[in-house]
Scaffold this active site. Structure first.
Site, PDB file in Angstrom:
ATOM      1  N   GLY A  17       0.847  -1.115   0.029  1.00  0.00           N
ATOM      2  CA  GLY A  17       0.053   0.037   0.101  1.00  0.00           C
ATOM      3  C   GLY A  17       1.002   1.309  -0.048  1.00  0.00           C
ATOM      4  O   GLY A  17       2.127   1.412  -0.373  1.00  0.00           O
ATOM      5  N   GLU A  19       5.713  -3.577   1.108  1.00  0.00           N
ATOM      6  CA  GLU A  19       5.803  -3.055  -0.417  1.00  0.00           C
ATOM      7  C   GLU A  19       4.931  -1.814  -0.655  1.00  0.00           C
ATOM      8  O   GLU A  19       3.748  -1.636  -0.505  1.00  0.00           O
ATOM      9  CB  GLU A  19       4.971  -4.313  -1.305  1.00  0.00           C
ATOM     10  CG  GLU A  19       5.857  -5.704  -1.207  1.00  0.00           C
ATOM     11  CD  GLU A  19       7.346  -5.577  -1.474  1.00  0.00           C
ATOM     12  OE1 GLU A  19       7.623  -4.644  -2.442  1.00  0.00           O
ATOM     13  OE2 GLU A  19       8.201  -6.336  -0.881  1.00  0.00           O
ATOM     14  N   GLU A  77       4.511  10.488  -5.314  1.00  0.00           N
ATOM     15  CA  GLU A  77       3.754   9.228  -6.007  1.00  0.00           C
ATOM     16  C   GLU A  77       2.415   9.983  -6.482  1.00  0.00           C
ATOM     17  O   GLU A  77       1.531  10.369  -5.407  1.00  0.00           O
ATOM     18  CB  GLU A  77       3.586   8.289  -5.108  1.00  0.00           C
ATOM     19  CG  GLU A  77       3.193   7.108  -5.963  1.00  0.00           C
ATOM     20  CD  GLU A  77       2.911   5.756  -5.265  1.00  0.00           C
ATOM     21  OE1 GLU A  77       2.726   5.654  -4.218  1.00  0.00           O
ATOM     22  OE2 GLU A  77       3.347   4.590  -5.830  1.00  0.00           O
ATOM     23  N   THR A  83       0.966   4.821   4.981  1.00  0.00           N
ATOM     24  CA  THR A  83       0.316   3.591   5.899  1.00  0.00           C
ATOM     25  C   THR A  83       1.582   2.725   6.338  1.00  0.00           C
ATOM     26  O   THR A  83       1.412   2.138   7.269  1.00  0.00           O
ATOM     27  CB  THR A  83      -0.650   2.949   4.826  1.00  0.00           C
ATOM     28  OG1 THR A  83      -1.366   3.784   4.354  1.00  0.00           O
ATOM     29  CG2 THR A  83      -1.408   1.946   5.892  1.00  0.00           C
TER      30      THR A  83
HETATM   31  O1  TXE Z   1      -3.650   3.194   0.517  1.00  0.00           O
HETATM   32  P1  TXE Z   1      -3.446   2.344   1.871  1.00  0.00           P
HETATM   33  P2  TXE Z   1      -4.651   4.246  -0.018  1.00  0.00           P
HETATM   34  C1  TXE Z   1      -0.223   4.574  -2.811  1.00  0.00           C
HETATM   35  C2  TXE Z   1      -0.797   5.621  -3.686  1.00  0.00           C
HETATM   36  C3  TXE Z   1      -2.087   6.160  -3.134  1.00  0.00           C
HETATM   37  C4  TXE Z   1      -1.613   6.081  -1.754  1.00  0.00           C
HETATM   38  C5  TXE Z   1      -2.855   6.047  -0.778  1.00  0.00           C
HETATM   39  O2  TXE Z   1       0.122   6.712  -3.892  1.00  0.00           O
HETATM   40  O3  TXE Z   1      -2.441   7.207  -3.860  1.00  0.00           O
HETATM   41  O4  TXE Z   1      -0.692   4.844  -1.540  1.00  0.00           O
HETATM   42  O5  TXE Z   1      -3.708   5.187  -1.160  1.00  0.00           O
HETATM   43  C6  TXE Z   1      -4.892  -0.667   4.653  1.00  0.00           C
HETATM   44  N1  TXE Z   1      -3.672  -0.658   9.547  1.00  0.00           N
HETATM   45  N2  TXE Z   1      -0.700   3.278  -2.962  1.00  0.00           N
HETATM   46  O6  TXE Z   1      -4.834   5.251   0.967  1.00  0.00           O
HETATM   47  O7  TXE Z   1      -4.213   3.391   2.767  1.00  0.00           O
HETATM   48  C7  TXE Z   1      -6.003  -0.147   3.570  1.00  0.00           C
HETATM   49  O8  TXE Z   1      -7.341  -0.462   4.085  1.00  0.00           O
HETATM   50  C8  TXE Z   1      -3.763  -1.434   8.848  1.00  0.00           C
HETATM   51  C9  TXE Z   1       0.454   2.471  -3.507  1.00  0.00           C
HETATM   52  O9  TXE Z   1      -5.687   3.649  -0.626  1.00  0.00           O
HETATM   53  O10 TXE Z   1      -2.040   2.320   2.109  1.00  0.00           O
HETATM   54  C10 TXE Z   1      -5.945  -0.944   2.217  1.00  0.00           C
HETATM   55  O11 TXE Z   1      -6.284  -2.479   2.646  1.00  0.00           O
HETATM   56  N3  TXE Z   1      -4.311  -1.355   7.333  1.00  0.00           N
HETATM   57  C11 TXE Z   1       0.255   1.331  -3.506  1.00  0.00           C
HETATM   58  C12 TXE Z   1      -4.384  -1.123   2.366  1.00  0.00           C
HETATM   59  O12 TXE Z   1      -3.893  -0.799   3.612  1.00  0.00           O
HETATM   60  C13 TXE Z   1      -4.317  -0.152   6.733  1.00  0.00           C
HETATM   61  C14 TXE Z   1      -1.046   0.746  -3.769  1.00  0.00           C
HETATM   62  C15 TXE Z   1      -3.738  -0.046   1.541  1.00  0.00           C
HETATM   63  O13 TXE Z   1      -4.300   1.171   1.558  1.00  0.00           O
HETATM   64  C16 TXE Z   1      -4.361   1.122   7.711  1.00  0.00           C
HETATM   65  C17 TXE Z   1      -2.186   1.484  -3.046  1.00  0.00           C
HETATM   66  C18 TXE Z   1      -4.166   0.923   9.102  1.00  0.00           C
HETATM   67  N4  TXE Z   1      -3.735   1.887   9.866  1.00  0.00           N
HETATM   68  C19 TXE Z   1      -1.767   2.877  -2.879  1.00  0.00           C
HETATM   69  N5  TXE Z   1      -4.459   2.204   7.041  1.00  0.00           N
HETATM   70  C20 TXE Z   1       1.320   0.092  -3.941  1.00  0.00           C
HETATM   71  N6  TXE Z   1       2.474   0.122  -3.259  1.00  0.00           N
HETATM   72  O14 TXE Z   1       1.096  -0.492  -5.077  1.00  0.00           O
HETATM   73  C21 TXE Z   1      -4.912   1.521   5.540  1.00  0.00           C
HETATM   74  N7  TXE Z   1      -4.855   0.151   5.657  1.00  0.00           N
END
Ligand code: TXE
Length: 484
Positions: free
Chosen positions: A226, A248, A383, A230
């Protein structure tokens, strides 16, 4: 359609009765609800996993492997159904979900079904000490897998398959933005005969359900994909509990183009590496650097090719670029177009929302090319994760290398050149976990996958993933001469 949690092989409503809306991004409408699971639901999932563990961790490799293969087979058989569900839930073109997402989800299970039968550990004979060392690799127990929305089933299964192949039981949470195919996976696991409780899927927000997983004292390892923010929060939470972590995270990947490359191959691949999945892939080459001597030619040809991409409903056969995943994400991506204007970036193509006939409320944006003059600008440093790329020229290898590395991220890089010396030098010096030369996103699942710097910690893929999901224990045995 209302989604339920998958716990102990059964489909359960959340204990609190709290739900959140699920959107179809290509239409901009709510089309179902998903549980916003609480700590209590996560506890239920944990207990199911814990109870299943003694038996699952003792199954033969052959049995585990055959169940994983069966899951892979069932995903293949349900390809069209799953691809349609993915396209509807995520907004990506159906053609992409059919060609990439779902086949890869199947391959993830098949790959680890095979890999686990070949996984081994080391042994050392301690010469002169009359001792023998060998390393056992035990499963960890109950592990947590948390995945994002960009490649929903693809990334969800990329974590779950090695975790269960290694003998762990899992509490998994897909992104609340794209929960559908994870929900459908539960049914497939039951059909494949995966014992109850080996995989448990809880749905909900990151801040409630995700947080409960990462805080759980007995979920001993977390595999997360993610955003970097986060990821940092997860690391802060998990570190005092000494959990094993695989992170990742995001990327801001350079796509470096030298004049001596195979031009046509480069051009076609660059269109893909810029805008595949609406630019929502952590591996997309969002910063394009082009050698000065071919800069004007590239600019003209690239704009031409990108202008031919059709933005449209994911279910139209000729759609190349579908909808962005959510309204909030569309707004975030658009905010960078405003930033570009403030920073003096020149929009060479795109930059506008697209109104798709029949889907007027959908989250569509033109693929956008922005010319920038300084790698220090926000557009090149942050990003965006959408259909926006920047381009800028460079003169020398040293200059482009400096710019390529001058970001906080270090996930992947692409290099286009036919010069072997340059390839050798640059691949050594580029700060990225993955470097593609004259290609992009060509994946061999045996290779280590992941990033350096703010792009993450640890590697997935192949035996690296099986090492992550196992705890090594070294056993040292000393022998003594037989008493005479
Ligand atoms: O991702 P989140 P978001 C990047 C991309 C995007 C930004 C934010 O730049 O604009 O991240 O996206 C879970 N404890 N990427 O906000 O929040 C959430 O529910 C545990 C890059 O959508 O990181 C989801 O299942 N889990 C990336 C997962 O984390 C938590 C792909 C990812 O969400 C949490 C996606 C917490 N406190 C976004 N908070 C890539 N590397 O490919 C959130 N989640």
């Amino acid at each position: 359609m209302n989604i339920k949690n998958y716990i102990n092989g059964a489909f359960l409503a959340p204990l609190s009765g709290n739900y959140i809306d699920n959107y179809n991004p290509s239409k901009g409408v709510i089309y179902g609800q998903i549980p916003n699971s609480s700590k209590e639901d996560v506890e239920l999932a944990y207990q199911a996993a814990k109870d299943a563990y003694p038996s699952w961790s003792n199954t033969t490799l052959e049995e585990r492997s055959s169940i994983l293969s069966k899951i892979a087979q069932l995903i293949k058989e349900k390809l069209d159904f799953l691809a349609e569900a993915e396209a509807k839930d995520n907004g990506k073109p159906l053609s992409l979900a059919t060609a990439i997402d779902i086949p890869r989800a199947s391959s993830n299970f098949q790959f680890f079904a095979n890999a686990i039968t070949q996984f081994s550990s080391e042994a050392y004979e301690s010469f002169g000490l009359n001792a023998m060392n060998f390393t056992l690799r035990h499963p960890i127990g109950v592990v947590g897998c948390i995945s994002p929305w960009n490649l929903p089933l693809y990334l969800f299964t990329w974590k779950i398959a090695p975790a269960i192949a290694a003998g762990n039981c899992v509490v998994a949470k897909p992104s609340e933005v794209t929960p559908m195919t994870a929900y459908l996976l539960g049914e497939i696991c039951n059909e494949a005969g995966l014992p109850k409780g080996v995989l448990n899927i809880v749905h909900g927000l990151g801040t409630t359900t995700g947080q409960a997983i990462i805080e759980h004292p007995n979920i001993k390892a977390i595999s997360f994909t993610g955003g970097s923010t986060t990821g940092a929060h997860i690391a802060r939470t998990a570190a005092p509990m000494f959990k094993k972590l695989s992170l990742e995270l995001g990327g801001k990947n350079p796509n470096i183009i030298f004049a001596d490359c195979n031009y046509n191959e480069m051009l076609a691949t660059t269109v893909r590496s810029s805008f595949a999945n609406q630019g929502q892939i952590c591996l997309c080459g969002s910063r394009i650097f082009v050698e000065e001597s071919i800069y004007e030619r590239f600019k003209k040809d690239f704009i031409q090719k990108v202008s031919e991409l059709k933005v449209g409903n994911p279910f139209d056969e000729d759609t190349n670029v579908g909808a962005l995943v959510s309204k909030a994400h569309l707004e975030k991506v658009i905010s960078y177009i405003n930033i570009a204007e403030e920073e003096g970036g020149r929009i060479l193509f795109g930059g506008k929302k697209v109104e798709v006939i029949g889907s007027e409320q959908g989250y569509y944006l033109q693929p956008t090319i922005i010319e920038v003059t300084d790698n220090k600008c926000k557009l090149n440093q942050e990003e965006i994760f959408g259909p926006i790329v920047t381009i800028m020229p460079f003169k020398t290898e040293a200059e482009v290398l400096q710019m390529a590395n001058d970001v906080t991220y270090g996930l992947s890089a692409t290099l286009w050149t036919n010069n072997l010396n340059r390839t050798m030098q640059m691949t050594k010096q580029i700060e990225a976990g993955i470097v593609w030369v004259n290609t992009w996103l060509l994946r061999d699942l045996r290779t280590p996958f992941g990033g350096m710097k703010n792009s993450g910690v640890g590697r997935e893929g192949g035996f690296e993933a099986l090492r992550f999901f196992t705890e090594p224990k070294n056993v040292c045995i000393k022998a003594y001469p037989n008493p005479s």
